[in-house]
Design a protein around this motif. Structure first.
Motif, short mmCIF file in Angstrom:
data_model
loop_
_atom_site.label_atom_id
_atom_site.label_comp_id
_atom_site.label_asym_id
_atom_site.label_seq_id
_atom_site.Cartn_x
_atom_site.Cartn_y
_atom_site.Cartn_z
N PHE A 39 8.54 -22.38 19.48
CA PHE A 39 9.18 -21.37 19.93
C PHE A 39 10.56 -21.56 20.15
O PHE A 39 10.90 -22.55 20.48
CB PHE A 39 8.50 -20.36 20.94
CG PHE A 39 7.04 -20.20 20.91
CD1 PHE A 39 6.91 -19.02 20.10
CD2 PHE A 39 6.06 -21.09 21.22
CE1 PHE A 39 5.67 -18.52 19.81
CE2 PHE A 39 4.85 -20.46 20.91
CZ PHE A 39 4.68 -19.31 20.20
N SER A 40 11.54 -20.68 19.96
CA SER A 40 13.00 -21.00 19.91
C SER A 40 13.76 -20.21 20.97
O SER A 40 15.02 -20.60 21.18
CB SER A 40 13.66 -21.21 18.66
OG SER A 40 13.37 -19.99 17.93
N GLU A 41 13.49 -18.86 21.24
CA GLU A 41 14.47 -18.08 21.78
C GLU A 41 14.60 -18.10 23.23
O GLU A 41 13.37 -17.73 23.81
CB GLU A 41 14.20 -16.44 21.26
CG GLU A 41 15.04 -15.65 21.96
CD GLU A 41 15.21 -14.25 21.41
OE1 GLU A 41 15.88 -13.39 21.82
OE2 GLU A 41 14.38 -14.18 20.70
N LEU A 42 15.43 -18.84 23.91
CA LEU A 42 15.44 -18.75 25.21
C LEU A 42 16.71 -18.10 26.00
O LEU A 42 17.72 -17.95 25.58
CB LEU A 42 15.45 -20.22 25.99
CG LEU A 42 15.66 -20.68 27.30
CD1 LEU A 42 14.64 -20.22 27.96
CD2 LEU A 42 16.00 -22.22 27.30
N VAL A 43 16.46 -17.20 26.98
CA VAL A 43 17.41 -16.34 27.64
C VAL A 43 17.20 -16.64 29.31
O VAL A 43 16.00 -16.66 29.63
CB VAL A 43 17.17 -14.87 27.56
CG1 VAL A 43 18.05 -14.18 28.40
CG2 VAL A 43 17.24 -14.53 26.00
N LEU A 44 18.61 -16.91 29.94
CA LEU A 44 18.58 -17.21 31.32
C LEU A 44 19.29 -16.24 31.84
O LEU A 44 20.22 -15.55 31.56
CB LEU A 44 19.18 -18.60 31.64
CG LEU A 44 19.01 -19.86 30.93
CD1 LEU A 44 19.57 -20.82 31.40
CD2 LEU A 44 17.56 -20.03 31.06
N ILE A 74 22.72 -16.90 28.17
CA ILE A 74 22.94 -16.61 29.53
C ILE A 74 23.45 -15.43 29.65
O ILE A 74 24.68 -14.93 29.26
CB ILE A 74 23.79 -17.58 30.33
CG1 ILE A 74 23.13 -18.99 30.28
CG2 ILE A 74 24.04 -17.02 31.89
CD1 ILE A 74 24.23 -19.99 31.09
N VAL A 75 22.69 -14.39 30.71
CA VAL A 75 22.94 -12.91 30.84
C VAL A 75 22.98 -12.69 32.20
O VAL A 75 22.53 -13.56 33.16
CB VAL A 75 21.88 -11.96 30.25
CG1 VAL A 75 21.99 -12.21 28.57
CG2 VAL A 75 20.66 -12.13 30.65
N THR A 76 23.38 -11.54 32.53
CA THR A 76 23.69 -11.25 34.48
C THR A 76 22.72 -10.19 34.59
O THR A 76 22.50 -9.98 35.83
CB THR A 76 25.13 -10.87 34.55
OG1 THR A 76 25.48 -9.75 33.70
CG2 THR A 76 26.15 -12.17 34.11
N THR A 77 22.10 -9.45 33.61
CA THR A 77 21.26 -8.41 34.10
C THR A 77 19.94 -8.38 33.27
O THR A 77 19.67 -9.22 32.33
CB THR A 77 22.04 -7.14 33.70
OG1 THR A 77 21.93 -6.76 32.38
CG2 THR A 77 23.21 -6.91 34.49
N ASN A 139 9.25 -7.94 43.14
CA ASN A 139 8.63 -6.77 42.57
C ASN A 139 9.23 -5.88 41.72
O ASN A 139 8.79 -5.38 40.66
CB ASN A 139 8.17 -6.16 43.94
CG ASN A 139 7.38 -6.74 45.04
OD1 ASN A 139 6.69 -7.64 44.37
ND2 ASN A 139 7.26 -6.39 45.88
N GLU A 140 10.45 -5.51 41.72
CA GLU A 140 11.29 -4.60 40.78
C GLU A 140 11.28 -5.16 39.39
O GLU A 140 11.24 -4.22 38.50
CB GLU A 140 12.68 -4.22 41.40
CG GLU A 140 13.53 -5.64 41.31
CD GLU A 140 13.73 -6.20 42.75
OE1 GLU A 140 14.64 -6.77 43.08
OE2 GLU A 140 12.36 -5.90 43.39
N ILE A 141 11.18 -6.19 39.26
CA ILE A 141 11.01 -6.98 37.97
C ILE A 141 9.80 -6.72 37.36
O ILE A 141 9.61 -6.41 36.06
CB ILE A 141 11.66 -8.22 37.72
CG1 ILE A 141 13.16 -8.31 37.83
CG2 ILE A 141 11.45 -8.96 36.35
CD1 ILE A 141 13.87 -9.54 37.99
N VAL A 142 8.70 -7.28 38.16
CA VAL A 142 7.26 -7.41 37.85
C VAL A 142 6.89 -5.84 37.60
O VAL A 142 6.31 -5.63 36.52
CB VAL A 142 6.45 -7.82 38.86
CG1 VAL A 142 4.84 -7.48 38.68
CG2 VAL A 142 6.60 -9.29 39.13
N GLU A 143 7.34 -4.81 38.14
CA GLU A 143 6.97 -3.40 37.78
C GLU A 143 7.46 -2.97 36.79
O GLU A 143 6.96 -1.82 36.36
CB GLU A 143 7.55 -2.57 39.14
CG GLU A 143 6.69 -3.06 40.42
CD GLU A 143 7.15 -2.35 41.53
OE1 GLU A 143 8.04 -1.68 41.68
OE2 GLU A 143 6.70 -2.65 42.91
#
Length: 262
Positions: A39-44, A74-77, A139-143
Motif C-alpha cells: 500500500f502507498s497512500e499515507l496522510v498525516l 500533511i493536512v490540518t483537518t 470520540n468525535e472522530i470515531v463517531e
C-alpha cells in the motif's frame, strides 16, 4: 514468459491516516509496514513534530520505504484527510459507549477488499484511521467512521504499538485482496503450460509399465497403487514439462530393469 501481475484494486484505493502522531519513528515504521504489504497512500493529520516526514527518525525507521514518506501528505483537518473516502475504519483498543459497529481486522479487510473489487470509477475508497500513540482517536472522530476496529489481543495486555497495529491491519487487507493466498496472480515463480489429460494419461501408462518392470507393481494384483498415485499427482497440477520429466524417469527405470541381451 511470465504472465503480467494483476494488482487487486484495494492496493490503489486504501488510504492510511495517522492522526496527531507524536513520534516520527512511528510514522516511518508505518510507512515501512505499508510498503511491505503493497500500500502507498499515507496522510498525516497535524503530526506533533514539525517536519515529521523529513525527520531523521522517520527516515531511519522507514528503512527503504522513504518513497512512501516522500509521497505522503500533511493536512490540518479531518475533512481534508477523509476527502474522497467513503468507508472510514477507526482503529482503537478502547471500545466506546457510542461508536459505529465493532469489527475485527479480518472482517474489515474482507469487506473493503470485496467492495474495492466490485467498485467502478470513484465508487469505493476506504481508509484506516490510527490515533495518537498515547491518547488514541478522540470520540468525535470515531463517531464519524463507518466501523470501529478492535484487534482481539491479550485482554491482560492489549496495547499495541502504532506500527504494530498498522502491520496487523495491512496484512489482513493484503490477504483479503489477494484472495487469502498472499500471492498475486503471476507474481512468483515460473508458470509452465498445464499438461493435457492425454499427456497425463500417457504418463500414467508409462509409469505403470516402469513400476511393473522394476517389480514394485504386480500387474496381476495391482491393488490400489495406480489410483493412489493418480490422486497424488492430481493434487500437484502437473505441467507439460513435469510430465516429460516423469516419463523420462520411467524410461530410465525400464532401461535399468531390462535384462542383458533383451
Amino acid at each position: 514468459m511470465m504472465p503480467k501481475e494483476i494488482t487487486p484494486p484495494l492496493f490503489n484505493r486504501l488510504r492510511v491516516i495517522l492522526v496527531e502522531t507524536s513520534r516520527p519513528g512511528n510514522i516511518g515504521s508505518v510507512a515501512r509496514a505499508m510498503k511491505t504489504m503493497g500500500f502507498s497512500e499515507l496522510v498525516l493529520v497535524n503530526p506533533r513534530v514539525e517536519g515529521a516526514l523529513q525527520h531523521e527518525e522517520a527516515v531511519a525507521f522507514a528503512s527503504g520505504a522513504q518513497d512512501i514518506l516522500a509521497s505522503a501528505r500533511i493536512v490540518t483537518t479531518m475533512a481534508e484527510a477523509l476527502d474522497g473516502i467513503n468507508h472510514a475504519a477507526a482503529v482503537s483498543a478502547r471500545l466506546r459507549e457510542f461508536s459505529p459497529p465493532v469489527q475485527t481486522p479480518r472482517e474489515v479487510a474482507q469487506h473493503v477488499a470485496l467492495a474495492a473489487s466490485a467498485a467502478t470509477g470513484q465508487d469505493f475508497y476506504p481508509a484506516l484511521l490510527f490515533g495518537n500513540e498515547r491518547f488514541g482517536l478522540p470520540n468525535e472522530i470515531v463517531e464519524r467512521c463507518n466501523v470501529l476496529i478492535n484487534i482481539p489481543a491479550n485482554p491482560d495486555y492489549s496495547s499495541l504499538n502504532l506500527a504494530q497495529a498498522a502491520q496487523v491491519l495491512l496484512y489482513e487487507c493484503r490477504m483479503a485482496a489477494l484472495g487469502g493466498t498472499g500471492i498475486a496472480a503471476g507474481s512468483v515463480g515460473f508458470h509452465g503450460d498445464a499438461a493435457s489429460q492425454a499427456q497425463i494419461e500417457g504418463m500414467y501408462a508409462h509409469l505403470e509399465q516402469a513400476l511393473v518392470a522394476i517389480g514394485f507393481l504386480d500387474a496381476d494384483n495391482p491393488r490400489k497403487l495406480m489410483p493412489r498415485l493418480k490422486r497424488l499427482f492430481a493434487r500437484a497440477g502437473l505441467e507439460t514439462e513435469e510430465v516429460n520429466i516423469l516419463r523420462g524417469i520411467a524410461r530410465q527405470m525400464m532401461e535399468k530393469a531390462r535384462k542383458p541381451g533383451e
